[in-house]
Design a protein around this motif. Structure first.
Motif, PDB file in Angstrom:
ATOM      1  N   ASP A  51       0.781  -1.420   0.084  1.00  0.00           N
ATOM      2  CA  ASP A  51      -0.101   0.391  -0.496  1.00  0.00           C
ATOM      3  C   ASP A  51       0.556   1.427   0.267  1.00  0.00           C
ATOM      4  N   PRO A  52       2.034   1.048   1.267  1.00  0.00           N
ATOM      5  CA  PRO A  52       3.111   2.572   0.276  1.00  0.00           C
ATOM      6  C   PRO A  52       3.700   3.158  -0.567  1.00  0.00           C
ATOM      7  N   ARG A  53       3.887   1.766  -0.528  1.00  0.00           N
ATOM      8  CA  ARG A  53       4.420   1.824  -2.051  1.00  0.00           C
ATOM      9  C   ARG A  53       3.713   1.854  -3.698  1.00  0.00           C
ATOM     10  N   VAL A  54       2.653   1.237  -2.890  1.00  0.00           N
ATOM     11  CA  VAL A  54       1.871   1.748  -4.396  1.00  0.00           C
ATOM     12  C   VAL A  54       1.447   3.814  -4.569  1.00  0.00           C
ATOM     13  N   ARG A  55       1.479   4.177  -2.923  1.00  0.00           N
ATOM     14  CA  ARG A  55       0.944   5.491  -3.027  1.00  0.00           C
ATOM     15  C   ARG A  55       1.954   6.455  -3.258  1.00  0.00           C
ATOM     16  N   ARG A  56       3.625   5.764  -3.328  1.00  0.00           N
ATOM     17  CA  ARG A  56       4.482   6.494  -4.247  1.00  0.00           C
ATOM     18  C   ARG A  56       4.545   5.955  -4.594  1.00  0.00           C
ATOM     19  N   ALA A  57       3.824   5.297  -6.056  1.00  0.00           N
ATOM     20  CA  ALA A  57       4.384   4.702  -7.216  1.00  0.00           C
ATOM     21  C   ALA A  57       5.563   4.437  -7.657  1.00  0.00           C
ATOM     22  N   GLU A  58       5.740   2.856  -7.027  1.00  0.00           N
ATOM     23  CA  GLU A  58       7.298   2.593  -6.751  1.00  0.00           C
ATOM     24  C   GLU A  58       7.139   1.488  -7.884  1.00  0.00           C
ATOM     25  N   GLU A  59       8.042   0.831  -8.554  1.00  0.00           N
ATOM     26  CA  GLU A  59       8.455   0.138  -9.889  1.00  0.00           C
ATOM     27  C   GLU A  59       7.648  -0.899  -9.063  1.00  0.00           C
ATOM     28  N   ASP A  60       6.865  -1.362 -10.328  1.00  0.00           N
ATOM     29  CA  ASP A  60       5.796  -2.526  -9.882  1.00  0.00           C
ATOM     30  C   ASP A  60       5.264  -2.566  -8.288  1.00  0.00           C
ATOM     31  N   ALA A  61       4.956  -1.718  -7.629  1.00  0.00           N
ATOM     32  CA  ALA A  61       4.155  -2.020  -6.336  1.00  0.00           C
ATOM     33  C   ALA A  61       2.872  -2.259  -6.742  1.00  0.00           C
ATOM     34  N   VAL A  62       2.627  -1.512  -7.831  1.00  0.00           N
ATOM     35  CA  VAL A  62       1.033  -1.907  -8.046  1.00  0.00           C
ATOM     36  C   VAL A  62       0.654  -3.127  -8.702  1.00  0.00           C
ATOM     37  N   HIS A  63       1.597  -4.103  -9.541  1.00  0.00           N
ATOM     38  CA  HIS A  63       1.863  -5.224 -10.092  1.00  0.00           C
ATOM     39  C   HIS A  63       1.372  -6.198  -8.898  1.00  0.00           C
ATOM     40  N   GLN A  64       2.685  -5.630  -7.156  1.00  0.00           N
ATOM     41  CA  GLN A  64       3.202  -6.877  -7.261  1.00  0.00           C
ATOM     42  C   GLN A  64       0.790  -6.752  -5.686  1.00  0.00           C
ATOM     43  N   MET A  65       0.764  -5.233  -5.205  1.00  0.00           N
ATOM     44  CA  MET A  65      -0.227  -5.521  -4.831  1.00  0.00           C
ATOM     45  C   MET A  65      -1.605  -6.207  -5.448  1.00  0.00           C
ATOM     46  N   ARG A  66      -1.488  -6.280  -6.726  1.00  0.00           N
ATOM     47  CA  ARG A  66      -2.426  -6.881  -7.927  1.00  0.00           C
ATOM     48  C   ARG A  66      -2.899  -7.715  -7.125  1.00  0.00           C
ATOM     49  N   VAL A  67      -1.053  -9.176  -7.478  1.00  0.00           N
ATOM     50  CA  VAL A  67      -0.872 -10.312  -6.587  1.00  0.00           C
ATOM     51  C   VAL A  67      -1.679 -10.257  -5.896  1.00  0.00           C
ATOM     52  N   ALA A  68      -1.393  -9.722  -5.004  1.00  0.00           N
ATOM     53  CA  ALA A  68      -1.796 -10.185  -3.394  1.00  0.00           C
ATOM     54  C   ALA A  68      -3.623 -10.303  -3.293  1.00  0.00           C
ATOM     55  N   SER A  69      -4.297  -9.508  -4.176  1.00  0.00           N
ATOM     56  CA  SER A  69      -5.238  -9.238  -4.044  1.00  0.00           C
ATOM     57  C   SER A  69      -5.751 -10.179  -4.396  1.00  0.00           C
ATOM     58  N   ARG A  70      -5.159 -10.957  -6.040  1.00  0.00           N
ATOM     59  CA  ARG A  70      -5.354 -12.058  -6.221  1.00  0.00           C
ATOM     60  C   ARG A  70      -5.217 -13.326  -6.070  1.00  0.00           C
ATOM     61  N   ARG A  71      -5.033 -13.765  -4.917  1.00  0.00           N
ATOM     62  CA  ARG A  71      -3.783 -14.155  -4.022  1.00  0.00           C
ATOM     63  C   ARG A  71      -4.838 -14.564  -3.653  1.00  0.00           C
ATOM     64  N   LEU A  72      -5.180 -14.025  -2.326  1.00  0.00           N
ATOM     65  CA  LEU A  72      -6.156 -13.444  -1.659  1.00  0.00           C
ATOM     66  C   LEU A  72      -7.885 -13.828  -2.234  1.00  0.00           C
ATOM     67  N   ARG A  73      -8.389 -13.309  -3.349  1.00  0.00           N
ATOM     68  CA  ARG A  73      -9.593 -13.677  -3.389  1.00  0.00           C
ATOM     69  C   ARG A  73      -9.582 -15.491  -4.321  1.00  0.00           C
ATOM     70  N   SER A  74      -8.388 -15.722  -4.594  1.00  0.00           N
ATOM     71  CA  SER A  74      -8.386 -17.340  -5.359  1.00  0.00           C
ATOM     72  C   SER A  74      -8.510 -17.929  -4.436  1.00  0.00           C
ATOM     73  N   ALA A  75      -7.167 -17.898  -2.826  1.00  0.00           N
ATOM     74  CA  ALA A  75      -7.455 -18.616  -2.056  1.00  0.00           C
ATOM     75  C   ALA A  75      -8.764 -18.771  -1.475  1.00  0.00           C
ATOM     76  N   LEU A  76     -10.335 -17.751  -0.864  1.00  0.00           N
ATOM     77  CA  LEU A  76     -11.022 -17.505  -0.469  1.00  0.00           C
ATOM     78  C   LEU A  76     -11.770 -18.027  -1.612  1.00  0.00           C
ATOM     79  N   LYS A  77     -11.634 -18.491  -2.583  1.00  0.00           N
ATOM     80  CA  LYS A  77     -12.608 -19.295  -3.709  1.00  0.00           C
ATOM     81  C   LYS A  77     -12.303 -20.828  -3.343  1.00  0.00           C
TER      82      LYS A  77
END
Length: 493
Positions: free
Chosen positions: A226-252
């Protein structure tokens, strides 16, 4: 911003720092400082519970406000801003970076540390390699009527990240002289003794225990980005997106272990969609830049580099603004609160108390069966457009099978790592085809805009041809990859 790599040691009051002169070409010091730091947190210590440190420090060579975010064991990211006069108002730029942790709660002073520091620096010529800080600490817990603690500790902090071996040698020398690895992650943790985020207790070795541990790790991953995305750091959006996908996939995937998570899955899907817009534009822009760089200069005509570079970048920045809005919305903080509540008090299904290896192996097999069934359905579709959609469903099923196998690797071992790699191969080949199709569509739309503006569209045609060829190649490769993967997975499951 910097990366802090250090080892901390508890030492007795009469500890004598060992000779370190043979470990570097030059050893400077010791140099003494007095450091006075105020530490900020919410009243219920939400930052400390996650290993986050926010302080205002006077004295020494780096006076100022410091925010330290955990990255790995012994490694933290440090963000600093200049010292301000106010001791009650945290700089807005730092308060913004911890919003995923505070979620609207006020930040206040929770502790004060007065440290007498003696610093020895190991250098190679003029280059600083490592710093050893010998600290005599007086700490006041502001939450409990001024409770005071005193202790002495030594920190070895790496300045040159390439000299990990030197950090290990210094640590060995300090331990030999009587130092012991610190029992606390930080000075602040020693004072406040924060409780970790609550995690529901399940039977040892049960499916519930394994699944909750994985979900907790992915919540940590989401928060850390989250803090890395707010600072627009490299690859941060990708990593946060992957974490959200992994969580959703696991819940399914683990819905028979942890039940009633449909609303959470919907919110994670929404978050992933917002993150995905900027990420997809970023990937597409890099893809086209690579394609253009690979063409002879004489074949790049018209302002195509502006259209495929600057124009896409402007759209990407707009998408980033939508991400910032989403991360400042109460709906996002509700999602984070609901994730915490899930970990603390989940609704457990019938599979939760069963032995992890028995129940979770069956879930891994079920998720792979979803891939094969999706493929069979796709093969029965003759219409090209509908077949394309059906194959995209195969890709999504493969991604879920991969995430599930990765989640189960700590419990079920190497076979799950192999299954994850096989599912990823399916995902990547189908992804290469899909990416080529999407790229063609984007190029066609950009070419239409260029044509209406009276620009030469020759190079667009070349790029469409390249993307069509790559997509066709991935399409042709898929049957072989599929056959090999099915054969390999049959041996694993």
């Amino acid at each position: 911003m910097g990366i802090e790599i250090e080892d901390k040691f508890d030492v007795p009051r009469d500890y004598a720092l060992p000779d370190l002169t043979d470990l570097a070409t030059d050893v400077a010091g010791p140099k003494s400082h007095r450091l006075v730091a105020l530490y900020y947190d919410t009243p219920d210590l939400r930052l400390a519970a996650r290993g986050v440190t926010l302080r205002r420090r006077r004295g020494g060579d780096d006076a100022g406000w410091h925010l330290k975010l955990p990255k790995a064991k012994g490694v933290r990211q440090e963000i600093a801003v200049p010292l301000t006069r106010s001791t009650t108002l945290v700089p807005p730029e730092l308060a913004e970076l911890v919003r995923a942790y505070t979620r609207g709660a006020e930040l206040e002073v929770v502790a004060e540390l007065d440290t007498r520091r003696s610093v020895t620096v190991l250098r190679d010529g003029g280059a600083r390699l490592l710093e050893v800080a010998d600290d005599d600490v007086k700490a006041t817990d502001r939450r409990e009527g001024g409770r005071v603690l005193r202790w002495r500790e030594v920190e070895a902090e790496l300045i040159d990240e390439s000299r990990r071996a030197l950090l290990a040698k210094v640590g060995k020398r300090l331990r030999k002289a009587g130092a012991k690895p610190s029992g606390s992650a930080s000075k602040l943790a020693k004072v406040l003794r924060p409780a970790p985020p609550p995690l529901a207790a399940c039977d040892p070795g049960s499916a519930g225990e394994a699944v909750l541990a994985y979900l907790a790790s992915q919540v940590d991953a989401l928060l850390s980005q989250d803090p890395r995305v707010r600072r627009a750091e490299e690859d941060a959006v990708h990593q946060m997106r992957v974490a959200s996908r992994r969580l959703r996939s696991a819940l399914k995937a683990f819905r028979t272990v942890v039940t009633g998570t449909e609303q959470l899955q919907d919110e994670l899907r929404r978050l992933g969609t917002v993150l995905g817009e900027a990420r997809d534009l970023e990937v597409m822009r890099a893809r086209f830049a690579e394609r253009l760089a690979g063409l002879p200069p004489e074949l790049v005509v018209g302002p195509i580099e502006d259209r495929l570079g600057a124009d896409l970048l402007a759209r990407e920045r707009d998408a980033y603004e939508r991400i910032k809005d989403a991360l400042s919305d109460e709906r996002y903080y509700t999602l984070l609160n609901d994730l915490d509540a899930l970990l603390a008090g989940p609704s457990l299904g019938k599979a939760a108390p069963k032995p992890a290896k028995e129940r979770l192996a069956a879930i891994a097999a079920d998720n792979w069966n979803r891939v094969t069934k999706a493929y069979d359905r796709a093969q029965a579709v003759e219409d090209p457009g509908r077949h394309e959609t059906a194959m995209h469903d195969v890709r999504k099923a493969a991604k879920r099978a991969r995430y599930t196998a990765e989640a189960l690797q700590p419990t079920l071992g190497k076979d799950m790592a192999k299954l994850a790699r096989r599912a990823e191969e399916i995902q990547e080949v189908l992804g290469a085809h899909q990416d080529g199709v999407v790229a063609q569509d984007t190029l066609t739309k950009e070419a239409d805009s260029a044509r209406r503006a009276g620009e030469d569209t020759f190079t667009y045609g070349l790029l469409v041809g390249i993307e069509r060829d790559l997509a066709a190649r991935a399409h042709a490769d898929f049957p072989g990859v599929w056959a090999e993967t099915v054969k390999a997975v049959e041996k694993l499951l």
